[in-house]
Design an enzyme around this catalytic site. Structure first.
Site, PDB file in Angstrom:
ATOM      1  N   LEU A   1       0.887  -1.151   0.000  1.00 57.49           N
ATOM      2  CA  LEU A   1       0.000   0.000   0.000  1.00 57.49           C
ATOM      3  C   LEU A   1       0.926   1.202   0.000  1.00 57.49           C
ATOM      4  CD1 LEU A   1      -2.817  -0.668   2.649  1.00 57.49           C
ATOM      5  CD2 LEU A   1      -3.117  -0.216   0.211  1.00 57.49           C
ATOM      6  N   ASP A   2       0.645   2.171  -0.845  1.00 55.47           N
ATOM      7  CA  ASP A   2       1.478   3.370  -0.889  1.00 55.47           C
ATOM      8  C   ASP A   2       1.520   4.045   0.479  1.00 55.47           C
ATOM      9  OD1 ASP A   2       1.945   3.131  -3.666  1.00 55.47           O
ATOM     10  OD2 ASP A   2       0.020   4.077  -4.076  1.00 55.47           O
ATOM     11  N   LYS A   3       2.553   4.831   0.701  1.00 57.89           N
ATOM     12  CA  LYS A   3       2.710   5.567   1.957  1.00 57.89           C
ATOM     13  C   LYS A   3       1.472   6.402   2.267  1.00 57.89           C
ATOM     14  CE  LYS A   3       5.694   9.120   3.932  1.00 57.89           C
ATOM     15  NZ  LYS A   3       6.838   9.994   3.677  1.00 57.89           N
TER      16      LYS A   3
END
Length: 184
Positions: A41-43
């Protein structure tokens, strides 16, 4: 015995155990040793992250040939009409790639979600709306690129489900052991 862990990844945390100075990582959440994120999951995204020490399982989960459902809630700028949602559902082009068809709906009533820290930007003149997307592929920043392609940029993104495994009542930063049978 392999471990399978459901973790609510908070906003601003990398989906890995190491990072650069001043970056938040999974290392701060007292997760068991020798487990690794099964996907990313992206930051700036949050929600369900699956971790495991079962290498063959992780490989199978990440293989595009084994497309499994991933459900996301996206808070988007503006309120997409039926034609925008239909365009999204049919697949949109971003970075030269056409996304696979997916399920898309406006969440009604709008969900009551845990506040984010920091909060999503608020503008009086532009309403926001939560939509649910069910995808069977996982390209880099896909949901954000898809909603931007229809003119409704994503302001907040929460992954709610991977396969059969739902985020349920986990709070940001919390985790629990789960059974492999509860994932697929």
């Amino acid at each position: 015995m392999p471990r399978y862990i459901a973790f609510y990844k908070p906003y601003g945390v990398l989906s890995q155990f190491t990072g650069e100075k001043d970056q938040r990582t999974l290392a701060e959440f007292s997760l068991p040793e020798k487990v690794y994120a099964a996907g990313r999951l992206d930051k700036d995204s949050e929600g369900l992250l699956l971790l495991s020490d079962d290498g063959p399982f992780i490989k199978k989960l990440l293989d595009p040939e084994n497309g499994h459902e991933r459900v996301y809630w996206a808070e988007v700028e503006g309120v997409p009409d039926k034609s925008a949602l239909a365009e999204l559902a049919g697949g949109v082009v971003f970075k030269g790639y056409r996304s696979k068809p997916c399920l898309v709906s406006r969440i009604t009533p709008q969900p009551d979600v845990v506040p984010r820290d920091p909060p999503v930007r608020f503008r009086k003149a532009i309403p926001t709306c939560w939509i649910e997307l069910t995808l069977t592929e996982g390209k880099n920043r896909q949901v954000r690129r898809m909603t931007a392609a229809i003119g409704h940029p994503t302001l907040r993104l929460i992954r709610k489900r991977i396969g059969k495994l739902a985020l349920a009542d986990l709070a940001p930063g919390m985790w629990q052991d789960v059974q492999k049978k509860d994932i697929f």
